[in-house]
Scaffold this active site. Structure first.
Site, short mmCIF file in Angstrom:
data_model
loop_
_atom_site.label_atom_id
_atom_site.label_comp_id
_atom_site.label_asym_id
_atom_site.label_seq_id
_atom_site.Cartn_x
_atom_site.Cartn_y
_atom_site.Cartn_z
N GLU A 285 11.12 -5.76 8.62
CA GLU A 285 10.41 -4.48 8.54
C GLU A 285 10.42 -3.75 9.89
O GLU A 285 10.33 -2.53 9.94
CB GLU A 285 8.97 -4.74 8.09
CG GLU A 285 8.41 -3.66 7.20
CD GLU A 285 7.12 -4.07 6.50
OE1 GLU A 285 7.10 -4.05 5.26
OE2 GLU A 285 6.13 -4.42 7.17
N HIS A 306 22.03 -28.64 1.34
CA HIS A 306 22.59 -29.06 0.06
C HIS A 306 22.80 -27.87 -0.88
O HIS A 306 23.10 -28.05 -2.05
CB HIS A 306 21.68 -30.10 -0.59
CG HIS A 306 21.54 -31.34 0.26
ND1 HIS A 306 22.27 -32.49 0.05
CD2 HIS A 306 20.79 -31.57 1.36
CE1 HIS A 306 21.96 -33.38 0.97
NE2 HIS A 306 21.06 -32.85 1.79
N LYS A 420 7.65 3.12 -3.96
CA LYS A 420 6.26 3.35 -4.39
C LYS A 420 6.13 4.73 -5.03
O LYS A 420 5.43 4.88 -6.03
CB LYS A 420 5.31 3.27 -3.18
CG LYS A 420 5.10 1.86 -2.67
CD LYS A 420 4.04 1.84 -1.58
CE LYS A 420 3.99 0.49 -0.90
NZ LYS A 420 3.17 0.50 0.31
O1 PA5 Z 1 3.25 -4.88 7.69
C1 PA5 Z 1 2.88 -4.06 6.88
O2 PA5 Z 1 2.47 -2.95 7.22
C2 PA5 Z 1 2.87 -4.36 5.41
O3 PA5 Z 1 3.44 -5.56 5.10
C3 PA5 Z 1 1.43 -4.41 4.93
O4 PA5 Z 1 0.76 -5.45 5.59
C4 PA5 Z 1 1.38 -4.63 3.42
O5 PA5 Z 1 2.08 -3.62 2.75
C5 PA5 Z 1 -0.06 -4.62 2.94
O6 PA5 Z 1 -0.70 -3.44 3.32
P1 PA5 Z 1 -2.25 -3.34 3.38
O7 PA5 Z 1 -2.76 -4.28 4.38
O8 PA5 Z 1 -2.53 -1.92 3.71
O9 PA5 Z 1 -2.76 -3.70 2.00
#
Ligand code: PA5
Length: 448
Positions: A285, A306, A420
């Protein structure tokens, strides 16, 4: 306590490569420390090990103590950065099948949309005594919201309204998020803050990761001490090859520039599996944007030797490998000699299991190197809270440097909104109503 061995990156990388890249690494290092880099509104994680006051830590401990004393099960609801850190810490430090004495068993919910898992978990919880900790920075994540709502539906039938509120802890950002509004209007008494200037995937050393650890009986002070030690090293040492955070980041960057677009993290202990998941999110990310970034993949060793071993040894040469291993295992499991040696394993007699695993790592690193896969090894001294704190900080620091070297903002994730928009429009969220017709039309074109 944590070392990086890069010997098997040679001859793919040469000392001269590091010399060439060092000035740029030093520059982004300085920019990060001066908070003059891309995404500098989300740099709170840099100081988490040292900036949380005793009062804040005490608040976490008190909330954790309350949940631990109240019920034998705790359901942690969250996804991505609001789930992986705490989960990976618990898995690293504790046996999977048994919580420490006097501590609740921790179950996770809201980390996907599987209806089968949800139904089975709720079915199990129906007859159990449990508490809930819901974690969401934004407060609007759909997986988390659905799981929390389903749990409330069930809890409302099991407990009085007052008792239900006393069994729920909410961790969310201060401000106007839906979860915050919900907690305040419905008067949920147990509420902790998700720090505003820390993104989800960098939040493991904040309340978000520390609370689940504390409920499980992990010494969070020790975790933070370990992270503090790694922070000093990563911040103070300007020499690329002496600073493990810079060294790891620079090595990845150099390999990427030579066409190694995939990093496979090979986990040489089963306790590292969820740390691998946490690492995958952190690196994927943070770096994967603007058409750039190393694709992070993980394999569990020796299990995946494996299955994926064949590809690693002889598949497309676009990858490099980072082995992650634990150096000292406290157990003394020894393979004993058998009289008849019917299974022909007597050649192993007298060997500790840990030594056999170590040998498997050495043999794999050598074979993959010879097969054309540059590899390096991050070795963690032991499974301890302090080592874990160091490891978390090391990877966070490295990915920040690595992303900045790639000239991307390592702290945002603009791409995660795309699916989304489609999903919310299709599910009828009024905020996305304007997209509905457009999405429907595109889907019709695709599927007929
Ligand atoms: O790193 C990030 O921003 C995402 O992985 C969020 O942690 C994830 O989408 C969950 O979001 P939130 O904490 O707003 O529910």
């Amino acid at each position: 306590m944590i070392t990086l061995n890069t010997k098997l990156l040679s001859p793919f990388l040469r000392p001269g490569d590091y010399t060439l890249v060092a000035p740029r690494v030093r520059l982004v290092h300085q920019q990060l420390l001066a908070r003059k880099c891309k995404g500098n509104d989300l740099l709170g994680w840099l100081d988490l090990p040292v900036c949380q006051s005793n009062t804040e830590i005490e608040k976490i401990r008190t909330a954790a103590g309350h949940l631990a004393a109240k019920a034998p099960y705790l359901v942690i609801v969250g996804i991505g950065g609001s789930y992986l850190g705490g989960c990976s810490a618990i898995e690293f430090l504790q046996p999977e099948w048994q919580p420490p004495k006097g501590r609740p068993a921790i179950l996770f919910f809201g980390h996907h949309l599987s209806s089968a898992y949800s139904a089975e978990l709720l079915n199990f919880l129906q007859d159990q005594d449990y508490c809930v900790c819901v974690i969401s920075k934004s407060g609007s994540t759909v997986e988390t919201g659905i799981a929390f709502r389903l749990l409330r539906q069930q809890m409302a039938k099991k407990y009085s309204a007052k008792e239900m509120r006393d069994r729920v802890l909410i961790i969310t950002e201060p401000g106007v998020g839906s979860l915050r509004r919900f907690a305040e209007t419905e008067r949920y008494p147990h509420l902790l803050d998700h720090p505003k200037d820390v993104g989800g995937r960098f939040s493991v050393l904040s309340t978000v990761g520390l609370l689940p650890m504390a409920v499980s009986g992990i010494d969070i002070h020790e975790v933070l001490q370990g992270a503090t030690a790694m922070r000093s090293l990563c911040m103070k040492q300007p020499d690329v090859e002496e600073n493990i955070g810079l060294h790891y980041a620079a090595s990845r960057y150099l390999l990427y520039r030579k066409g190694r677009f995939v990093e496979n993290l090979s986990l040489f202990d089963s306790s590292l599996q969820m740390i691998g998941e946490w690492w995958r999110q952190l690196f994927g990310e943070s770096e994967g944007k603007n058409g750039k970034g190393i694709f992070p993949s993980t394999t569990m060793m020796t299990t995946d030797l494996h299955s994926m071993g064949q590809y690693l040894q002889q598949g497309r040469r676009i990858l490099f490998e980072t082995f992650l291993r634990v150096q000292n295992q406290p157990d003394r499991l020894v393979v004993e000699k058998s009289q008849k040696d019917a299974d022909k394993l007597n050649y192993l007699a007298g060997n500790r299991m840990d030594r056999i695993n170590r040998t498997a790592w050495e043999a794999t690193a050598l074979a993959h190197h010879e097969g054309g896969v540059p590899n390096m090894t991050v070795a963690v001294k032991q499974r301890s809270p302090a080592c874990l704190g160091r490891l978390f900080y090391l990877f966070e620091f490295s990915v920040a440097i690595s992303g900045l070297l790639l000239r991307v903002n390592p702290f945002d994730q603009p791409g995660v909104q795309e699916y989304k928009n489609n999903m919310f429009a299709m599910l009828g969220d009024p905020q996305y109503a304007h997209l509905k017709a457009q999405v429907k039309k595109k889907l019709k074109k695709l599927h007929g």
